[in-house]
Motif scaffolding. Structure first.
Motif, short mmCIF file in Angstrom:
data_model
loop_
_atom_site.label_atom_id
_atom_site.label_comp_id
_atom_site.label_asym_id
_atom_site.label_seq_id
_atom_site.Cartn_x
_atom_site.Cartn_y
_atom_site.Cartn_z
N GLU A 94 0.83 -1.21 0.00
CA GLU A 94 0.00 0.00 0.00
C GLU A 94 0.86 1.25 0.00
O GLU A 94 0.57 2.23 -0.70
CB GLU A 94 -0.93 -0.01 1.22
N LEU A 95 1.94 1.25 0.77
CA LEU A 95 2.82 2.42 0.79
C LEU A 95 3.54 2.61 -0.54
O LEU A 95 3.82 3.74 -0.95
CB LEU A 95 3.84 2.28 1.93
N TYR A 96 3.84 1.51 -1.22
CA TYR A 96 4.49 1.60 -2.53
C TYR A 96 3.61 2.31 -3.56
O TYR A 96 4.09 2.73 -4.62
CB TYR A 96 4.84 0.20 -3.04
N ARG A 97 2.33 2.42 -3.29
CA ARG A 97 1.44 3.14 -4.20
C ARG A 97 1.69 4.64 -4.18
O ARG A 97 1.30 5.36 -5.11
CB ARG A 97 -0.03 2.89 -3.83
N LEU A 98 2.33 5.11 -3.11
CA LEU A 98 2.51 6.55 -2.92
C LEU A 98 3.75 7.06 -3.64
O LEU A 98 4.71 6.33 -3.87
CB LEU A 98 2.64 6.87 -1.44
N LEU A 128 -5.06 0.42 10.11
CA LEU A 128 -3.70 0.61 10.59
C LEU A 128 -2.68 0.33 9.49
O LEU A 128 -1.63 0.94 9.43
CB LEU A 128 -3.42 -0.32 11.78
N ILE A 129 -3.01 -0.62 8.62
CA ILE A 129 -2.09 -1.01 7.56
C ILE A 129 -2.13 -0.04 6.40
O ILE A 129 -1.12 0.38 5.86
CB ILE A 129 -2.42 -2.44 7.08
N ARG A 130 -3.34 0.34 5.99
CA ARG A 130 -3.51 1.09 4.75
C ARG A 130 -3.42 2.59 4.99
O ARG A 130 -4.13 3.14 5.84
CB ARG A 130 -4.86 0.75 4.11
N PRO A 131 -2.57 3.33 4.26
CA PRO A 131 -2.54 4.78 4.37
C PRO A 131 -3.81 5.38 3.78
O PRO A 131 -4.50 4.76 2.98
CB PRO A 131 -1.31 5.16 3.54
N THR A 132 -4.12 6.59 4.19
CA THR A 132 -5.32 7.26 3.71
C THR A 132 -5.10 7.74 2.28
O THR A 132 -4.30 8.64 2.04
CB THR A 132 -5.64 8.48 4.60
N PRO A 133 -5.79 7.17 1.29
CA PRO A 133 -5.49 7.49 -0.09
C PRO A 133 -5.90 8.90 -0.50
O PRO A 133 -5.32 9.47 -1.39
CB PRO A 133 -6.29 6.44 -0.87
N SER A 134 -6.90 9.46 0.15
CA SER A 134 -7.40 10.76 -0.28
C SER A 134 -6.39 11.87 -0.04
O SER A 134 -6.47 12.93 -0.66
CB SER A 134 -8.71 11.07 0.46
N GLU A 135 -5.45 11.69 0.86
CA GLU A 135 -4.51 12.74 1.21
C GLU A 135 -3.24 12.68 0.37
O GLU A 135 -2.46 13.61 0.37
CB GLU A 135 -4.12 12.62 2.69
N ASP A 136 -3.01 11.59 -0.34
CA ASP A 136 -1.73 11.39 -1.01
C ASP A 136 -1.93 11.07 -2.49
O ASP A 136 -2.94 10.48 -2.89
CB ASP A 136 -0.95 10.25 -0.35
N GLU A 137 -0.94 11.46 -3.27
CA GLU A 137 -0.97 11.18 -4.70
C GLU A 137 -0.29 9.85 -4.96
O GLU A 137 0.77 9.55 -4.42
CB GLU A 137 -0.24 12.30 -5.46
N GLU A 138 -0.94 9.02 -5.80
CA GLU A 138 -0.42 7.68 -6.05
C GLU A 138 0.33 7.62 -7.36
O GLU A 138 0.08 8.38 -8.29
CB GLU A 138 -1.58 6.67 -6.06
N VAL A 139 1.28 6.68 -7.44
CA VAL A 139 2.03 6.45 -8.67
C VAL A 139 1.19 5.57 -9.60
O VAL A 139 0.19 4.99 -9.20
CB VAL A 139 3.39 5.78 -8.38
N GLY A 140 1.62 5.45 -10.86
CA GLY A 140 0.92 4.62 -11.81
C GLY A 140 1.12 3.15 -11.52
O GLY A 140 2.02 2.74 -10.77
N SER A 141 0.28 2.32 -12.13
CA SER A 141 0.35 0.87 -11.88
C SER A 141 1.67 0.28 -12.36
O SER A 141 2.19 -0.65 -11.73
CB SER A 141 -0.83 0.17 -12.56
N ASP A 142 2.22 0.80 -13.45
CA ASP A 142 3.51 0.29 -13.94
C ASP A 142 4.62 0.57 -12.93
O ASP A 142 5.50 -0.27 -12.70
CB ASP A 142 3.86 0.93 -15.29
#
Length: 437
Positions: A94-98, A128-142
């Motif tokens: 999940e953190l790697y998405r950021l 506890l595990i998952r960061p809040t997605p609405s506050e952070d910009e995510e990287v692309g799937s690749d």
């Protein structure tokens, strides 16, 4: 200050200069041992420095995460025979998405590992595990897939190394092998599949190409550059990218000795360890070496630029053979190449907002597809010709990816023709005469 940083070492010997990226602990100045060993054994003999640096960037995040969670991988493997636990893998994925800066901020904010001293609900554990997605910009799937893949390969190599340690008891050795398999399977499951990107680049239309050429013409009043040298250089760069479909790295590696005026061709070479290249981040030719034919106009333009513009730079400032330089004679960098297109996008809003050097490679492929479709030969023969010209492997699917604009237009024509046939109650044609397949 970040605890882990990526540094570049430069080694020189005879005619070879090599750049080696390393993950370094900024508090001690010492490279982190495990990523260094993995780099020297698995990456350096086979991979370009840019790929090694990408691995180090992933490890920069991974080791920050380990430290934030107080995880000592070596101690775990030797004393417990395990790598990562299920909730840790989920948290890392999940953190790697950021984006990197948000990843760092999450790791620094507070200890990330959920507490197990009391019973919590399943939903609370997930929070506890998952960061809040609405506050952070995510990287692309690749990008996410690359991070997970590189981490998996590193952990597999690390587990293989320690499980082969004869001093480790059989109990922990078998446990570590099983843990490695479970971690690999879990990371594989969390890796997003490769998908066609609906927003993937497509080449410029003919009208957009004409507009771009008119703007970058040396005497154009719309060109965003004042210097005569810069205008001439950037005009030639755009012409080569459109006409030959070169990658940015291939263009920047081009030397005066790669141009054969008599034979009217240009050589694309692969020289990853070139001592003559003093750039800290050497451009790389990712595709195969090849020779590209030059029209008489391009031969003339290249020759004129080298004789009239490049030759005016004092010899002591251009102690190299690279064609494209800054106005003070230094080899042009990848960042400076990007600046050309940033200037164009900023000062010429009627150009596409996603105009880049690589988009012109898509443009060239589109136009080449269209020209090839008018020639005799099978679809496979035309694809093979395109792969050879662009430096792709024999079975590469890149012709379809890079020729999306033209191939999409073929599909549109087929759809219109099919609609007409259906409306007139006529059977649909088996194939189109002008279809490249």
């Amino acid at each position: 200050m970040q605890p882990f940083v990526v540094r570049n070492l430069r080694f020189e010997h005879d005619a070879i200069a090599e750049r080696l990226p390393l993950l370094v602990d900024s508090r001690t100045g010492i490279p982190v041992v495990e990523p260094l060993q993995y780099t020297l054994e698995y990456l350096r003999p086979f991979m370009a420095p840019n790929t090694i640096e990408r691995f180090c960037r992933v490890m920069q995040l991974f080791f920050l995460w380990l430290e934030s969670n107080r995880i000592d991988l070596t101690e775990r493997m030797l004393s417990r025979g395990i790598l990562l636990q299920e909730h840790e893998i989920s948290q890392l994925a999940e953190l790697y998405r950021l984006k990197a800066e948000d990843f760092v901020a999450k790791c620094r904010a507070k200890p990330l590992a959920p507490k197990h001293s009391r019973v919590v609900s399943l939903e609370k554990a997930r929070q506890l595990i998952r960061p809040t997605p609405s506050e952070d910009e995510e990287v692309g799937s690749d990008y996410l897939a690359t991070r997970l893949y590189m981490t998996r390969c590193f952990l597999e190599a690390l587990a293989n190394k320690y499980s082969g340690n004869l001093a480790l008891s059989d109990k922990y050795r078998f446990s570590l092998v099983a843990s490695k398999d479970l971690v690999s399977a879990r990371l594989d499951a969390l890796t997003p599949p490769a998908r066609g990107n609906p927003n993937a680049p497509i080449g410029l239309s003919s009208s957009e190409v004409a507009l771009l050429r008119s703007i970058v013409a040396p005497n154009s009043p719309r060109a965003p550059w004042k210097s005569k040298f810069v205008r001439a250089r950037n005009h030639l760069i755009i012409e080569l990218l459109i006409s030959l479909g070169l990658r940015g790295g291939e263009l920047l590696k081009l030397k005066t000795t790669d141009i054969n005026k008599a034979g009217a061709y240009l050589s694309v070479t692969r020289t990853p360890d070139d001592k003559e290249d003093t750039r800290q981040f050497q451009p790389q030719a990712k595709t195969a070496a090849r020779q590209l034919p030059l029209s008489s106009d391009l031969v003339t333009e290249l020759d004129r630029f080298i004789r009239e513009q490049r030759a005016n730079i004092p010899a002591k400032q251009r102690k190299h053979r690279f064609v494209f330089t800054t106005d003070d004679g230094k080899p042009l960098s990848e960042h400076s190449l990007g600046d050309i297109f940033r200037d164009l996008r900023k000062h010429c809003p009627d150009l596409p907002v996603n105009l880049t050097a690589h988009k012109l490679r898509y443009t060239h492929t589109d136009h080449l597809w269209q020209t090839l479709s008018a020639l005799r030969g099978t679809a496979d023969e035309k694809k093979t010709a395109l792969r050879i010209h662009q430096g792709w492997s024999d079975k590469s699917s890149m012709p379809e990816k890079y020729g999306r604009r033209y191939l999409s237009s073929i599909a549109d024509q087929a759809s219109i023709k099919n609609q007409t046939q259906l409306l007139n109650d006529k059977p649909a044609p088996e194939e189109l005469d002008d279809c490249p397949f």
